[in-house]
Design a protein around this motif. Structure first.
Motif, mmCIF file in Angstrom:
data_model
loop_
_atom_site.group_PDB
_atom_site.id
_atom_site.type_symbol
_atom_site.label_atom_id
_atom_site.label_comp_id
_atom_site.label_asym_id
_atom_site.label_seq_id
_atom_site.Cartn_x
_atom_site.Cartn_y
_atom_site.Cartn_z
ATOM 1 N N HIS A 192 12.155 -0.631 1.002
ATOM 2 C CA HIS A 192 12.092 0.435 -0.009
ATOM 3 C C HIS A 192 13.459 1.100 -0.176
ATOM 4 C CE1 HIS A 192 7.701 0.332 0.068
ATOM 5 N NE2 HIS A 192 7.757 0.381 1.382
ATOM 6 N N HIS A 211 3.407 5.595 6.808
ATOM 7 C CA HIS A 211 3.456 5.472 5.345
ATOM 8 C C HIS A 211 2.335 4.570 4.868
ATOM 9 C CE1 HIS A 211 5.389 1.521 5.140
ATOM 10 N NE2 HIS A 211 5.617 1.629 3.850
ATOM 11 N N LEU A 241 3.436 5.842 -0.808
ATOM 12 C CA LEU A 241 3.557 4.383 -0.843
ATOM 13 C C LEU A 241 4.940 3.905 -0.439
ATOM 14 C CD1 LEU A 241 1.824 3.354 -4.163
ATOM 15 C CD2 LEU A 241 1.013 3.028 -1.833
ATOM 16 N N ASP A 257 6.802 -3.635 6.905
ATOM 17 C CA ASP A 257 7.567 -4.173 5.785
ATOM 18 C C ASP A 257 8.591 -5.217 6.218
ATOM 19 O OD1 ASP A 257 6.065 -2.451 4.330
ATOM 20 O OD2 ASP A 257 7.668 -1.076 3.815
ATOM 21 N N HIS A 278 2.464 -3.435 -1.201
ATOM 22 C CA HIS A 278 2.221 -4.056 0.112
ATOM 23 C C HIS A 278 1.098 -5.093 0.098
ATOM 24 C CE1 HIS A 278 3.966 -0.008 0.833
ATOM 25 N NE2 HIS A 278 4.695 -0.664 1.709
ATOM 26 N N ALA A 293 1.117 1.851 3.890
ATOM 27 C CA ALA A 293 1.357 0.416 3.695
ATOM 28 C C ALA A 293 0.070 -0.402 3.798
ATOM 29 C CB ALA A 293 2.353 -0.077 4.731
HETATM 30 ZN ZN LIG Z 1 6.348 -0.108 2.721
#
Ligand SMILES: [Zn+2]
Length: 304
Positions: free
Chosen positions: A62, A195, A215, A275, A129, A197
């Motif tokens: 991100h 977060h 997000l 991520d 995600h 995800a």
């Molecule tokens: Zn993320």
């Protein structure tokens, strides 16, 4: 004289070696933006190409800004593949520019709109995600596979074979997740992370999921979010909350402290891989390994 002869022989040998392995440096290079995507594409293309990940393992996509070296890599690659859905939030303009001169695949472009989750009407409020719903990630990779065949039709047989084999492994993984997560649901547990995800994960495997942050990791969690989350955890007797590998644990540590103030002891488990994959060769160093590791950690932390 003898030395000269020796040097000549060594030079000739190394010259000959290069010609023995003509394919050594001639494989097309595919650059995928994240380690998660690179692993999927590597499974699909097999020996046909070298697949490299632009972002190293452990990096937050991100917030990732491409360096000058990255731009070189993207421009000089034979193919660039990215997630889309604004996951690579700071690279959108780069992809728009690259589209004029570079072979480019957006793996998520064909996911039906009704399968995507959103936090608002704006384009960038879509949840990127998708890899946490293994069946949705399979759709994205199947699209990547079709686009790769359009680009290199002579790879069709191997790509189709590899894709079929990999997607059947993913189908098994999806089934395993369904079985494991059903037990957590029966135990009235929920998945709470730093977060947001895991919304696709929650939807696919029917588990309640809450995130402290939005997000994207760009937004900061507020005090109201924290208080609400602490009350939820205490009321539901949730056993653990989870840190994430690409994010500072500070915010989620505040949740643990908030629960302690209410005399509710809670574990800070993880970190979960969200991520990015784990380091290469580690158990979470592949997509399948990452999903299995996460599900195992979630399962053990919430059932004990
Ligand atoms: Zn993320």
């Amino acid at each position: 004289m003898r030395n000269c002869l020796l040097i000549l022989i060594i030079s000739l040998l190394s010259f000959a070696c290069k010609f023995d392995n003509p394919e050594e440096n001639t494989k097309p290079q595919i650059v995928a933006t994240t380690s998660i995507l690179a692993d999927g594409i590597r499974n699909i293309v097999g020996e046909n190409a070298d697949v490299v990940s632009l972002m190293p393992a452990g990096v937050d996509p991100h917030l990732y800004k491409a360096s000058v070296r990255d731009l070189d890599l993207l421009q000089n690659a034979d193919m660039v593949i990215y997630h889309g859905l604004f996951l690579e939030g700071k690279m959108t303009e780069i992809f728009e520019k690259l589209a004029f001169s570079q072979n480019l695949i957006n793996v998520s472009e064909n996911i039906p709109q009704e399968l995507l989750l959103r936090s608002g009407p704006e384009a960038h409020s879509v949840d990127p995600h998708i890899w946490f719903d293994v069946s949705l990630w399979s759709l994205a990779l199947a699209h990547g596979s079709e686009e790769l065949i359009k680009w290199q039709p002579e790879w069709k047989t191997t790509i189709n074979k590899n894709t079929e084999s990999y997607l059947s492994q993913l189908a098994l993984l999806h089934q395993d997740n369904l079985t494991k997560v059903a037990q957590l649901r029966q135990a009235n547990q929920a998945l709470i992370t730093a977060h947001d995800a895991f919304s696709y994960f929650g939807r696919a495997y029917d588990l309640e999921v809450l995130g402290l942050q939005g997000l994207s990791t760009l937004s900061e969690p507020g005090l109201r979010d924290l208080t609400g989350l602490v009350s939820f955890i205490v009321e539901r007797n949730i056993h653990a909350v989870f840190a994430e590998q690409t994010i500072s644990p500070k915010a989620i540590e505040a949740v643990v402290a908030g629960c302690a103030n209410q005399n509710h002891e809670i574990k800070l488990a993880g970190p979960l891989y969200t991520d990015s994959l784990g380091a290469p060769e580690s158990p979470a160093g592949t997509y399948i390994g990452m999903v299995k590791t996460n599900v195992q950690v979630i399962f053990e932390s919430l059932t004990q």
